[in-house]
Scaffold this motif. Sequence first.
Motif, PDB file in Angstrom:
ATOM      1  N   PRO A 452      36.738  44.507  46.471  1.00  7.49           N
ATOM      2  CA  PRO A 452      35.595  43.751  47.011  1.00  7.49           C
ATOM      3  C   PRO A 452      34.830  42.962  45.955  1.00  7.49           C
ATOM      4  O   PRO A 452      34.373  41.846  46.224  1.00  7.49           O
ATOM      5  N   GLN A 453      34.689  43.517  44.743  1.00 10.49           N
ATOM      6  CA  GLN A 453      33.919  42.825  43.714  1.00 10.49           C
ATOM      7  C   GLN A 453      34.760  41.840  42.915  1.00 10.49           C
ATOM      8  O   GLN A 453      34.247  40.854  42.381  1.00 10.49           O
ATOM      9  N   HIS A 454      36.061  42.092  42.833  1.00 11.59           N
ATOM     10  CA  HIS A 454      36.944  41.249  42.034  1.00 11.59           C
ATOM     11  C   HIS A 454      37.445  40.045  42.824  1.00 11.59           C
ATOM     12  O   HIS A 454      37.485  38.927  42.316  1.00 11.59           O
ATOM     13  N   ILE A 455      37.838  40.298  44.049  1.00 12.33           N
ATOM     14  CA  ILE A 455      38.447  39.254  44.892  1.00 12.33           C
ATOM     15  C   ILE A 455      37.619  38.975  46.134  1.00 12.33           C
ATOM     16  O   ILE A 455      37.429  37.825  46.526  1.00 12.33           O
ATOM     17  N   PHE A 524      32.606  37.550  34.326  1.00 14.32           N
ATOM     18  CA  PHE A 524      32.238  36.341  33.593  1.00 14.32           C
ATOM     19  C   PHE A 524      30.867  35.794  33.990  1.00 14.32           C
ATOM     20  O   PHE A 524      30.716  34.645  34.392  1.00 14.32           O
ATOM     21  N   GLY A 525      29.875  36.690  33.875  1.00 16.62           N
ATOM     22  CA  GLY A 525      28.497  36.288  34.098  1.00 16.62           C
ATOM     23  C   GLY A 525      28.026  36.387  35.521  1.00 16.62           C
ATOM     24  O   GLY A 525      26.844  36.160  35.788  1.00 16.62           O
ATOM     25  N   ARG A 526      28.915  36.737  36.454  1.00 13.80           N
ATOM     26  CA  ARG A 526      28.489  36.849  37.856  1.00 13.80           C
ATOM     27  C   ARG A 526      27.911  38.225  38.171  1.00 13.80           C
ATOM     28  O   ARG A 526      27.523  38.486  39.306  1.00 13.80           O
ATOM     29  N   GLY A 527      27.882  39.106  37.183  1.00 10.25           N
ATOM     30  CA  GLY A 527      27.304  40.431  37.356  1.00 10.25           C
ATOM     31  C   GLY A 527      26.543  40.820  36.110  1.00 10.25           C
ATOM     32  O   GLY A 527      26.404  40.043  35.155  1.00 10.25           O
ATOM     33  N   THR A 528      26.049  42.064  36.091  1.00  6.60           N
ATOM     34  CA  THR A 528      25.393  42.595  34.901  1.00  6.60           C
ATOM     35  C   THR A 528      26.305  43.575  34.175  1.00  6.60           C
ATOM     36  O   THR A 528      25.966  44.068  33.104  1.00  6.60           O
ATOM     37  N   GLU A 531      33.881  42.494  33.120  1.00 10.17           N
ATOM     38  CA  GLU A 531      34.520  41.617  32.151  1.00 10.17           C
ATOM     39  C   GLU A 531      33.738  40.317  31.991  1.00 10.17           C
ATOM     40  O   GLU A 531      33.472  39.611  32.964  1.00 10.17           O
ATOM     41  N   GLY A 532      33.356  40.016  30.754  1.00 15.28           N
ATOM     42  CA  GLY A 532      32.582  38.808  30.500  1.00 15.28           C
ATOM     43  C   GLY A 532      31.123  38.919  30.887  1.00 15.28           C
ATOM     44  O   GLY A 532      30.400  37.921  30.854  1.00 15.28           O
ATOM     45  N   CYS A 533      30.657  40.122  31.212  1.00 19.37           N
ATOM     46  CA  CYS A 533      29.251  40.352  31.566  1.00 19.37           C
ATOM     47  C   CYS A 533      28.633  41.255  30.503  1.00 19.37           C
ATOM     48  O   CYS A 533      28.294  42.421  30.754  1.00 19.37           O
ATOM     49  N   ASP A 534      28.515  40.719  29.301  1.00 16.61           N
ATOM     50  CA  ASP A 534      28.001  41.477  28.172  1.00 16.61           C
ATOM     51  C   ASP A 534      26.476  41.450  28.185  1.00 16.61           C
ATOM     52  O   ASP A 534      25.859  40.558  28.774  1.00 16.61           O
ATOM     53  N   ALA A 535      25.865  42.426  27.538  1.00 18.34           N
ATOM     54  CA  ALA A 535      24.405  42.547  27.545  1.00 18.34           C
ATOM     55  C   ALA A 535      23.841  42.306  26.157  1.00 18.34           C
ATOM     56  O   ALA A 535      24.418  42.737  25.153  1.00 18.34           O
TER      57      ALA A 535
END
Length: 795
Positions: A452-455, A524-528, A531-535
């Motif tokens: 659900p979150q990936h696709i 990639f920035g679409r979450g907190t 992958e690609g959602c670094d803090a």
Amino acid sequence: MTANVAEEKTPAVPVWNDRAVSVSERVDALVGAMTLREKIAQLYGVWVGASDEGGDVAPHQHDMEEAVDLDVLLPAGLGQLTRPFGTAPVDAALGALSLMRSQARIAAENRFGIPALAHEECLAGFAAWGATAYPVPLSWGATFDPVLVRRMAAAIGRDMRAVGVHQGLAPVLDVVRDARWGRVEETIGEDPYLVATIGTAYVQGLESAGIVATLKHFVGYSASRAGRNLAPSSVGPRERADVLLPPFEMAVREGGARSVMHAYTDLDGIPAAADEDLLTGLLRDTWGFDGTVVADYFGIAFLTTLHAIAGDWADAAGAALRAGVDVELPTVKTFGTPLEEAVTDGRVPETLIDRALRRVLTQKTALGLLDADWTPLPLALTGADLDTPDTLRGSIDLDSPANRALARTLAEEAVVLLSNDGILPLTAPRRIALLGPNADEPTAVLGCYSFPQHIGVHHPHSPLGITLPTLRDTLTAEFPDAEFRAVRGTGIDDGDTSGIPEAVRAARDADIAVVVLGDRAGLFGRGTSGEGCDAESLALPGAQQHLLDALLDTGTPLVTVLLAGRPYALGRATDESAAIVQAFFPGEEGTHAIAGILAGRLNPSGRLPVSVPRTPGAQPTTYLGPRLAHANNVSNIDPTPAFPFGHGLTYTTFHWTDLTVDHHEAPTDGEFSLALTIRNTGRRPGTETVQLYLHDPVASVVQPLQRLIGYTRLALDPGQARRLHVTVPADLASFTGRNGQRTTEPGTLELRLASSSTQPHLTTHLTLTGPEHHPDHTRHLHAVFVVGQEPVARA
């Protein structure tokens, strides 16, 4: 005469299709019969999506790649099909039919009848629409239960195999070095032994179902500077050897993994995809790995576009092949026409193609894909009416009751009770304020590689495919007589504070306030988290800390619940919350587990696989640091965590006594034998997680203050005591010495039997005698735990 006629009508089975012939002979015959283009075709995949109508798969158009024409490619053959189920929502049965028809087409269109190998993501369950969403790997680590993780992986593998999948891109064996890294949720923890044992159990489960497990990311990805995705990694040879490599070594040696995926990052200027010493010298020549090395998606092209060590696609392909990469994923790029032209003009020797091809064909042979009687029909469609696809819809259940029960058990063991002033378990509260952005959010339990979150987020009009009860749903079921008032207060990361006053009013009017905070998984920035959602720091995202502080000011007892992909500093709440419950994306059954623990129906048994920081900026740090990495008088920054690695409370108490040691001295190639007694001194059944730490006071190179070398879960009824026997090989004290060679040095050691990295209960000093010992990759890897005469589940 009749017999001769019969013989003439029976065509000879080609050597490569004959099971009576050895695998190596079959592979050699096939390699010798193939053209260069046919050889190369087995070394790349094509990213496809299965048809929801049951027709052929269709090439997936990714924004990083050009369109692929299957009509042009298939006559030469095809090595892999990338994510037929994990590209778009598709009914499982129709996806299986689509994959079956596509495999039949692939085999029919190439001269040798070779089908493709189909792979999928399976980081927290089969990443397909309608498949069970299990807890993320960080929750696997929190269970300290490799036996349960092995059962989960076997269930995932059976579902994948039943619909025609051959390979799973999991587990992630990266050891957490900086919790700001977005992919922390995909890891198992910050300790290499915990990561190794839990990860190896996952490999064993997946492989037991006939699925090729793929170890990733080999190696150094999690050590990227400042926790930034794909950033360069500053890792010395000893940190690589003693922290980052052991999980991969164990998974190869004990797990039987048949595939390894190279990391994106470079170590000291050498990208993993072009590191021959790593992918060939260590992995194959030293460890004896004989499977396939596959590229992380687009990783070979990155040698040109990101790392700039190759001038063009052909150079990148040649560098990867020389290093030991066998398969380009997710789709054909550098291994297509550029590689063919480079071989033809002499830039890349054909022997490198043949070497990779033999590995790929050996694996396909082992999977039965080259057998004369191979069929594309998957197990799940046996006996089905394949001519009427509509009748198949809904006939395959990838989220069975057995799966959900397993997902719930895993979630129950993974939830960690960080603090409790006695308020938990809750006793029939009349008015409950349920607050925070994750209290009533169905997907708050899912990681970034869940379907659900990936696709699914790219297909908003498609149903989720699985049932995701919110914590509000499960708490109202747990407390049917209570009055609930739910207020969001703020979003995950929107910074909006306008709803905080209403949340405060709700808390003041309640007997108990439960605030549910944390992350939103994405890419990639679409979450907190993901992958690609670094803090930038480990402060709670958005305005969540403002909400938390405002609720603490109300004076109403506050239970803080975290649904997150990484640990966060909680400010005042660390000391002022009545209780804190940590859950790392616990999957579709996770809220049932949390509600059961809050209500007391379940006794918490999870332990922290990563430290929870006290301050948001004291990073990077883990418990696995030398003396100068801990609090000291030469720096004003105190990195001491709020809650340490291995920590977790229960609703009962345990008493540890009677430590005995058979002999306090042993040779450097010997072992020690210990025993202790643990008693449940509380009123409830409970599980104690016995953790064994080694402290080496003086060594020839700087060592961590302590490191985990063994653990086991011990379930005890009220009043019950068990004698636990532990055998500790001296090999566990070995480390990489100054000359780069693994060594076990003579001298004094301290063993700590503990319930967390900061809570030792029993300690003993032991001495290793004799000359230095130099164990190799065949060394002992485990302490052995035995209860009475019956072995217990051990790490």
